[in-house]
Design a protein around this motif. Sequence first.
Motif, PDB file in Angstrom:
ATOM      1  N   GLU B  50      16.161   7.051 -39.730  1.00 45.74           N
ATOM      2  CA  GLU B  50      17.496   5.969 -39.806  1.00 45.74           C
ATOM      3  C   GLU B  50      17.057   5.781 -38.402  1.00 45.74           C
ATOM      4  OE1 GLU B  50      19.510   5.361 -42.145  1.00 45.74           O
ATOM      5  OE2 GLU B  50      20.674   4.652 -40.831  1.00 45.74           O
ATOM      6  N   VAL B  51      17.066   6.601 -37.284  1.00 43.34           N
ATOM      7  CA  VAL B  51      18.235   6.297 -35.996  1.00 43.34           C
ATOM      8  C   VAL B  51      17.044   5.515 -35.554  1.00 43.34           C
ATOM      9  CG1 VAL B  51      17.361   6.990 -33.728  1.00 43.34           C
ATOM     10  CG2 VAL B  51      18.808   8.507 -34.789  1.00 43.34           C
ATOM     11  N   HIS B  52      15.695   5.079 -36.149  1.00 42.32           N
ATOM     12  CA  HIS B  52      14.437   3.561 -35.397  1.00 42.32           C
ATOM     13  C   HIS B  52      15.178   2.385 -36.581  1.00 42.32           C
ATOM     14  CE1 HIS B  52      11.565   6.435 -35.224  1.00 42.32           C
ATOM     15  NE2 HIS B  52      12.307   6.373 -33.323  1.00 42.32           N
ATOM     16  N   ASN B  53      15.690   2.544 -36.934  1.00 45.15           N
ATOM     17  CA  ASN B  53      16.489   1.705 -38.215  1.00 45.15           C
ATOM     18  C   ASN B  53      17.167   1.066 -38.031  1.00 45.15           C
ATOM     19  OD1 ASN B  53      13.753   1.717 -39.520  1.00 45.15           O
ATOM     20  ND2 ASN B  53      14.944   2.838 -41.668  1.00 45.15           N
ATOM     21  N   GLN B  54      18.325   2.052 -37.567  1.00 49.21           N
ATOM     22  CA  GLN B  54      19.494   1.117 -36.428  1.00 49.21           C
ATOM     23  C   GLN B  54      19.708   0.631 -35.150  1.00 49.21           C
ATOM     24  OE1 GLN B  54      21.907   5.050 -35.830  1.00 49.21           O
ATOM     25  NE2 GLN B  54      22.585   5.200 -37.983  1.00 49.21           N
ATOM     26  N   LEU B  55      18.125   1.219 -33.949  1.00 50.90           N
ATOM     27  CA  LEU B  55      18.126   0.687 -33.019  1.00 50.90           C
ATOM     28  C   LEU B  55      17.321  -0.875 -33.197  1.00 50.90           C
ATOM     29  CD1 LEU B  55      16.753   3.135 -30.846  1.00 50.90           C
ATOM     30  CD2 LEU B  55      18.837   2.080 -30.780  1.00 50.90           C
ATOM     31  N   ALA B  56      16.836  -0.899 -34.156  1.00 48.02           N
ATOM     32  CA  ALA B  56      15.956  -2.178 -34.914  1.00 48.02           C
ATOM     33  C   ALA B  56      16.972  -2.895 -35.185  1.00 48.02           C
ATOM     34  CB  ALA B  56      15.058  -1.952 -35.723  1.00 48.02           C
ATOM     35  N   LYS B  57      18.131  -2.435 -35.696  1.00 46.93           N
ATOM     36  CA  LYS B  57      18.846  -3.928 -36.128  1.00 46.93           C
ATOM     37  C   LYS B  57      19.547  -3.990 -35.271  1.00 46.93           C
ATOM     38  CE  LYS B  57      22.804  -4.297 -39.580  1.00 46.93           C
ATOM     39  NZ  LYS B  57      23.351  -5.298 -38.782  1.00 46.93           N
ATOM     40  N   GLU B  58      20.382  -3.435 -34.184  1.00 44.13           N
ATOM     41  CA  GLU B  58      20.888  -3.629 -33.500  1.00 44.13           C
ATOM     42  C   GLU B  58      20.247  -4.396 -32.439  1.00 44.13           C
ATOM     43  OE1 GLU B  58      22.339  -0.265 -30.980  1.00 44.13           O
ATOM     44  OE2 GLU B  58      22.757   0.412 -33.150  1.00 44.13           O
TER      45      GLU B  58
END
Lengths: 302, 462
Positions: B50-58
């Motif tokens: 989830e953290v990785h995905n959030q960072l990817a989105k940002e």
Amino acid sequence: MGTITSQRRKVEARWALAFLGPWIVGFLAFTLGPMVASLFFSFTRYTGTSAPVWIGLDNYITLLTGDPKFWNSMGITFTFAFVAVPLSLVLGFLLAYLLNFKIPGMKVWRTLFYLPSVISGVVVAILWRGLFDEKFGVVNFVLSWLGMVGPDWFTNSQFALVALVLISLWGVGGGMIIYLAGLQGIPTSLYEASELDGAGRWQQLTRVTLPMMSPVIFYNLIIGIISCFQYFTEAWILTKGGPDDATLFYNIYLYKNAFLYGAMGYASALAWVLFFVVLVFTALVFRSSSMWVYYEGEVRKS
Amino acid sequence: MGHSMAKCLSLVLLALLAACAPGKPAAPAGPVKVSIFVGFGTGTDPSQIEVHNQLAKEFNDTHKDIQVEFVTVPYAEARTKYSAMVAGNMAPDLVMPIGVMGIAGNYDGWKDIAPYIKKDNYDLSDYYGPAVDVHKYSDKTVGLPIGVYPSVVYYNSDMFDRAKLPYPPTKIGEAYQGSPWTYDTLIQLAQKLTLDKKKKNATQPGFDAGNVVQYGFDGWDWSPWRIVPGKFGGNALGMSADFKTAQMNTTEWKAGLKFLYDTINTWHVRPKGAGENATSIYGDNDPIGSGKTGMWECFSWIQYAYSGWSANFSWNVAPVPAGPTGKVVAQANADTFAIPVQAPHPDQAWEVMKWMVEPANMVRLTNSYGAIPARKSLAAGWLEGQKKISTKVNWQLFLDSIDYMDKPNNEAWVPNYQKVWDAMENNMTAVTTGKVTDTDKALDTLNTEVQGYLDEYWKAKK
């Protein structure tokens, strides 16, 4: 007339090819192709991520003359096969023989004995890890009733292989179901005739049942040998070849070379050696079959 | 008919070959996609994904030319899948997080990022020096550190209270009850914490070593054997500087292995067993968590177990003791990013790497991984965050231990890495399980075996 037949054959051939097409594609792409590739890699130094370098027979020479772990892993696999295959053959046959009698709840018993063989190897390994636990496992608990102190099975190099052999018997239900089908296919007239001739239970077993079951035993033997030489999952999950290489099965050593040691070329050579070992053993068993396998309706020269 | 069949088969084969042939990548249209491979270490739990995905989105929202995509693979399959991707000409652009062992296991497969650091004049002053050094080798730098996991001695305070023993020191170099905090002192303490069924400790007459219900020290389950000789003044790599001669049967290595043997068989402070798979007395392979071990020297990535410990007993941390030479070696792990040699977009990967280790992003990653951020400027924030876990634990000691990280690292690269590693671990297992009692002889055998692997490596390099 001849032209019509020829045209019909062509149409049939096209249809056959159309239906066989997916299989042919799969075979070429996923079986023959990788086999040819691995044969090529077995003559190279290849890490799996860099370009292969042709080294001729070096991999084969190294594994046969300069790699003690190759012989160690081969020895462990042979030991396992020589113990586990006969045990599973006998146990599977005995179970089938017993479950062929009309006993109460027979269907339930058959299901219960067959069930373990459909459970995945990973689940089986995790289950047995608990059962063989030194302090809390059922196996050592039962041994303690007999006044014995059970070992720490998977970390003790003397017992780890024994534990894996015992675990392998967990799947005898698969063989049992095939034996059961074979037993039910034996004509009752043979038993009736032998009874009239005065044969007892033991003689019926050795003179009727076993000869009639020999093709099934033969099949299970071949399958058993092949699966023992391919043994990997449970050992990898439980011991990863340890402790101290005590359970370094051939396939574990092959896997380590391919994916941990960066020696994909060497691992390919190991795979081809294994292929020939299995081939030789299978051929030997096939060759011996004329001495002990009997087929219904077969007439033999005395 | 035969011809038709042959033609059809040939066509199928040709089509297959054409499909398999490596083609030239099409000219990029639009943003470059940087794929990040996750699976060589932590980072595969749902909360971490989830953290990785959030960072990817940002990242993707703020960058027009580069877009990132995480490819997450379970740890057990990571090596095989990564190899298949590289062999199939589909190498990822970045691998993260990856520890020292992951790097060493495929050492030739990583790009040197030193030229990028030089080109951008990238400022490394905020990073802990030892954390940067972990990923620096004589011929290349493989990555920027994300987080570090130093070692401390975890201890069960309740057990000390029950034994009426003073707690261990709180600072590196501090004495314990007037004695220097060395492994000898630790063992004396551990013997007092080791109890048999009749509650006799290991220093008392009549102590029954065959019926121990509580052990004083577990060192060093979950750690590679190579850390021990380093603590005893030896060369942790166990070979000459040119990596051509095995040196695993030196006096220091022998002292280290003898010490390990004595903890089990002479002082009886730790159970017989083989590394993390042993010691079922610990249940879930967690010595401290079992409530049956007084002290355990371990890396801080055991943070995931803290809540379970706190629910059952009081605990705290002590410094890693000094070895016989007086030197403190607190072995550590460290996570980084690495760019595969075959990465299709290494320049863009470097840009992504830099973005990921910006302070705000590093905090999110390390919080998710349970690591200490590799930037000194984030230390205060990390300490505050740890207080939410416990206000009683000496968190500062973790930060202090970073300066005592082992160098070379306990997982650092050596030739024929995995074979040498397996040989060393087999050797340790043989000792900890009691198969081998002559530790000097065991190391002579090990040295011969490892020399063979070194010779094999250099022969192949010719």
